[in-house]
Design a protein around this motif. Sequence first.
Motif, mmCIF file in Angstrom:
data_model
loop_
_atom_site.group_PDB
_atom_site.id
_atom_site.type_symbol
_atom_site.label_atom_id
_atom_site.label_comp_id
_atom_site.label_asym_id
_atom_site.label_seq_id
_atom_site.Cartn_x
_atom_site.Cartn_y
_atom_site.Cartn_z
ATOM 1 N N ILE A 1 15.943 7.619 -18.050
ATOM 2 C CA ILE A 1 15.501 6.743 -18.954
ATOM 3 C C ILE A 1 14.071 7.018 -19.451
ATOM 4 N N LEU A 2 13.799 7.047 -20.931
ATOM 5 C CA LEU A 2 12.567 7.264 -21.482
ATOM 6 C C LEU A 2 11.906 6.087 -22.113
ATOM 7 N N VAL A 3 10.785 5.604 -21.733
ATOM 8 C CA VAL A 3 10.021 4.404 -22.275
ATOM 9 C C VAL A 3 9.187 5.066 -23.532
ATOM 10 N N HIS A 4 9.262 4.460 -24.500
ATOM 11 C CA HIS A 4 8.554 4.528 -25.778
ATOM 12 C C HIS A 4 7.843 3.275 -26.123
ATOM 13 N N SER A 5 6.541 2.991 -25.894
ATOM 14 C CA SER A 5 6.177 1.709 -26.264
ATOM 15 C C SER A 5 4.615 1.743 -26.584
ATOM 16 N N SER A 6 4.342 0.733 -27.329
ATOM 17 C CA SER A 6 2.882 0.556 -27.750
ATOM 18 C C SER A 6 2.240 -0.121 -26.365
ATOM 19 N N GLY B 1 11.955 -4.249 -21.195
ATOM 20 C CA GLY B 1 12.197 -2.853 -20.537
ATOM 21 C C GLY B 1 12.403 -2.711 -19.086
ATOM 22 N N ALA B 2 11.661 -3.349 -18.545
ATOM 23 C CA ALA B 2 11.336 -3.362 -17.043
ATOM 24 C C ALA B 2 12.431 -3.911 -16.453
ATOM 25 N N GLU B 3 13.073 -5.233 -16.866
ATOM 26 C CA GLU B 3 14.248 -5.435 -16.133
ATOM 27 C C GLU B 3 15.640 -4.701 -16.652
ATOM 28 N N LEU B 4 15.402 -3.726 -17.981
ATOM 29 C CA LEU B 4 16.574 -3.097 -18.446
ATOM 30 C C LEU B 4 16.522 -1.974 -17.222
ATOM 31 N N CYS B 5 15.502 -1.444 -16.882
ATOM 32 C CA CYS B 5 15.409 -0.192 -15.894
ATOM 33 C C CYS B 5 15.987 -0.909 -14.637
ATOM 34 N N ARG B 6 15.594 -1.805 -14.235
ATOM 35 C CA ARG B 6 15.933 -2.468 -13.004
ATOM 36 C C ARG B 6 17.628 -2.642 -12.714
ATOM 37 N N GLU C 1 30.140 2.531 -23.272
ATOM 38 C CA GLU C 1 29.976 4.031 -23.382
ATOM 39 C C GLU C 1 28.919 4.594 -22.693
ATOM 40 N N LEU C 2 28.851 5.372 -21.574
ATOM 41 C CA LEU C 2 27.836 5.749 -20.931
ATOM 42 C C LEU C 2 27.140 6.923 -21.654
ATOM 43 N N PRO C 3 25.722 6.649 -22.013
ATOM 44 C CA PRO C 3 24.935 7.646 -22.808
ATOM 45 C C PRO C 3 24.401 9.069 -21.742
ATOM 46 N N HIS C 4 23.908 9.992 -22.321
ATOM 47 C CA HIS C 4 23.144 11.053 -21.747
ATOM 48 C C HIS C 4 21.592 10.530 -21.426
ATOM 49 N N LEU C 5 21.274 9.339 -22.137
ATOM 50 C CA LEU C 5 19.815 8.968 -22.149
ATOM 51 C C LEU C 5 19.557 7.787 -22.821
ATOM 52 N N VAL C 6 18.979 6.837 -22.309
ATOM 53 C CA VAL C 6 18.321 5.629 -22.670
ATOM 54 C C VAL C 6 17.012 5.628 -23.133
ATOM 55 N N VAL C 7 16.653 5.454 -24.360
ATOM 56 C CA VAL C 7 15.396 5.184 -24.812
ATOM 57 C C VAL C 7 14.948 3.534 -25.114
ATOM 58 N N THR C 8 13.943 3.157 -24.465
ATOM 59 C CA THR C 8 13.724 1.788 -24.802
ATOM 60 C C THR C 8 12.308 1.718 -24.763
ATOM 61 N N ASP C 9 12.054 0.451 -25.382
ATOM 62 C CA ASP C 9 10.577 -0.156 -25.517
ATOM 63 C C ASP C 9 10.528 -0.810 -24.312
ATOM 64 N N TRP C 10 9.309 -1.208 -24.038
ATOM 65 C CA TRP C 10 8.896 -2.034 -22.869
ATOM 66 C C TRP C 10 9.100 -3.614 -23.106
ATOM 67 N N MET C 11 8.547 -3.893 -24.489
ATOM 68 C CA MET C 11 8.428 -5.212 -24.665
ATOM 69 C C MET C 11 9.604 -5.450 -25.724
ATOM 70 N N MET C 12 10.687 -6.261 -25.305
ATOM 71 C CA MET C 12 11.701 -6.750 -26.098
ATOM 72 C C MET C 12 12.170 -8.018 -25.782
ATOM 73 N N PRO C 13 12.734 -8.767 -26.943
ATOM 74 C CA PRO C 13 12.941 -10.228 -26.487
ATOM 75 C C PRO C 13 14.225 -10.078 -25.418
ATOM 76 N N LEU C 14 14.501 -11.290 -24.930
ATOM 77 C CA LEU C 14 15.593 -11.786 -24.007
ATOM 78 C C LEU C 14 15.486 -10.884 -22.596
ATOM 79 N N MET C 15 15.298 -9.650 -22.834
ATOM 80 C CA MET C 15 15.564 -8.925 -21.615
ATOM 81 C C MET C 15 14.428 -7.710 -21.827
#
Length: 98
Positions: A56-61, A38-43, A22-36
């Motif tokens: 894409i909205l990055v929300h990360s500590s 945020g940088a790779e997800l954005c790419r 399903e295509l969303p209107h927005l993706v909110v992601t953390d920068w630090m995640m396991p397996l992949m």
Amino acid sequence: MEGYQVRCANNGCEALDLLKQELPHLVVTDWMMPLMDGAELCRRMKAQPGLANVPILVHSSAPPRPDGTEQWDACFVKPARIRLFLTTVKQLCSRTKG
């Protein structure tokens, strides 16, 4: 509570799988995640024509350092002020709804 339908993923790989369903209107992601992260997800999102225009909205500590090659539309350091976060979500979602 703001009227958005939200789907969650535990990591970038799960997020890409959800994006195929399903295509969303927005993706909110953390920068630090396991397996992949945020940088790779954005790419990967920006490399796929069907996903390249999804904001894409990055929300990360531990946010990314700007270097001129940003592949996201907004970035907030946790914890972000809720009103600013929701205003930004609304603005970014309006890009793909309208």
